[in-house]
Write an enzyme that holds these catalytic residues in place. Structure first.
Site, PDB file in Angstrom:
ATOM      1  N   THR A  67      99.649  70.664 -12.485  1.00  0.00           N
ATOM      2  CA  THR A  67     100.331  69.602 -11.749  1.00  0.00           C
ATOM      3  C   THR A  67     101.307  68.884 -12.661  1.00  0.00           C
ATOM      4  OG1 THR A  67      98.404  69.269 -10.315  1.00  0.00           O
ATOM      5  CG2 THR A  67     100.001  67.483 -10.412  1.00  0.00           C
ATOM      6  N   LEU A 118      96.398  64.349 -15.062  1.00  0.00           N
ATOM      7  CA  LEU A 118      96.938  65.328 -14.125  1.00  0.00           C
ATOM      8  C   LEU A 118      96.485  66.687 -14.638  1.00  0.00           C
ATOM      9  CD1 LEU A 118     100.645  64.124 -13.676  1.00  0.00           C
ATOM     10  CD2 LEU A 118      98.804  63.949 -11.990  1.00  0.00           C
ATOM     11  N   ASP A 119      96.026  67.565 -13.748  1.00  0.00           N
ATOM     12  CA  ASP A 119      95.601  68.875 -14.246  1.00  0.00           C
ATOM     13  C   ASP A 119      96.810  69.646 -14.757  1.00  0.00           C
ATOM     14  OD1 ASP A 119      96.614  70.752 -12.117  1.00  0.00           O
ATOM     15  OD2 ASP A 119      95.304  69.544 -10.860  1.00  0.00           O
ATOM     16  N   ALA A 120      96.551  70.682 -15.526  1.00  0.00           N
ATOM     17  CA  ALA A 120      97.622  71.390 -16.244  1.00  0.00           C
ATOM     18  C   ALA A 120      98.684  71.938 -15.299  1.00  0.00           C
ATOM     19  CB  ALA A 120      97.028  72.517 -17.084  1.00  0.00           C
TER      20      ALA A 120
END
Length: 258
Positions: free
Chosen positions: A117, A113-115
């Site tokens: 999210t 998950l990107d930072a």
């Protein structure tokens, strides 16, 4: 010795292995076997003398996979915003290492998950399961709730499911639903389900239809639901959740081998 080779002189008794794995007591496990509800390597077994090798053989009860290896660990994390999906970040940003320090096993994350999210992330030391769950070709879906700028219309939802063109190719949501519109602050809540593993795909899809993401949470990963798990909290998967995940993993692995 694997039950597949027909030799029953080695290995452990199936009912003993099932009881040790927490399926049921040994007596109930014996009953499950006699009733024909247990399979070993895809074959129904009804003999109480059946012996298996927990490290090799694949056991299922009522079609749901059972993990026989007690060294495997499966953890759900509600990843907070601001944490990168890495066990060690070379840039010194907050990473996942703080969440796994209390485990004796060497855990790693399934997918990313990107930072910015938050939401459901699986941590495990089971590489086979991680490969099947993370690879988009196996079709494991993820569901996200996005707060976006602007008033989303039914026509926009239709565009998301029919597909949009991005710089790295077309993409369509498996499902999309408009949950809420807030005219006063001019934003909307959208639920999107898809199985793509492409980088920042939900954010890019919503930006493409004119609704940049303000906040994004992954609520579901395959059969797993985030539920009421708080940001930054972890828990072991339940026996039922693990069975559902392992069943997907084994089905995916078997189809890949065909």
């Amino acid at each position: 010795m694997s039950a597949d080779n027909g030799l029953q002189s080695e290995g452990e008794r199936l009912q003993k292995v099932m009881a040790a794995a927490g399926v049921a007591s040994r007596r109930v496990s014996e009953q499950l076997i006699v009733e024909g509800r247990v399979t070993v390597n895809g074959r129904t077994v009804t003999e109480l003398g059946t012996r298996v090798d927990p490290a090799v053989d694949k056991v299922a009860v009522d079609g749901t996979a059972v993990q026989l290896d007690p060294s495997r660990r499966y953890v759900m994390l509600n990843k907070p915003v601001g944490v990168v999906s890495s066990m060690r970040d070379e840039q010194g940003r907050p990473d996942l290492s703080r969440f796994v320090s209390g485990y004796s096993e060497r855990l790693f994350n399934v997918g990313r998950l990107d930072a910015e999210t938050s939401g459901l992330l699986i941590l495990t030391n089971d590489g086979e399961l991680a490969h099947v769950l993370a690879h988009p070709s196996f079709g494991v879906t993820k569901t996200y709730i996005a707060r976006v700028r602007g008033i989303v219309t039914p026509q926009t939802i239709s565009r998301l499911t029919k597909g949009v063109q991005l710089e790295d190719g077309p993409i369509a949501a498996d499902k999309a639903k408009l949950l809420q519109v807030n005219p006063g602050v001019r934003d909307s809540l959208v639920e999107i389900t898809l199985h793509s593993g492409r980088n920042r795909i939900v954010r890019r899809m919503l930006a493409e239809v004119g609704h940049p993401v303000v906040e994004l949470v992954r609520r579901q990963f395959g059969p797993l639901h985030l539920g009421t798990l708080k940001a930054g909290a972890l828990r072991d998967l339940t026996k039922e959740e693990l069975g559902a995940l392992l069943t997907i993993s084994r089905e995916g692995g078997a189809s890949a081998a065909d």
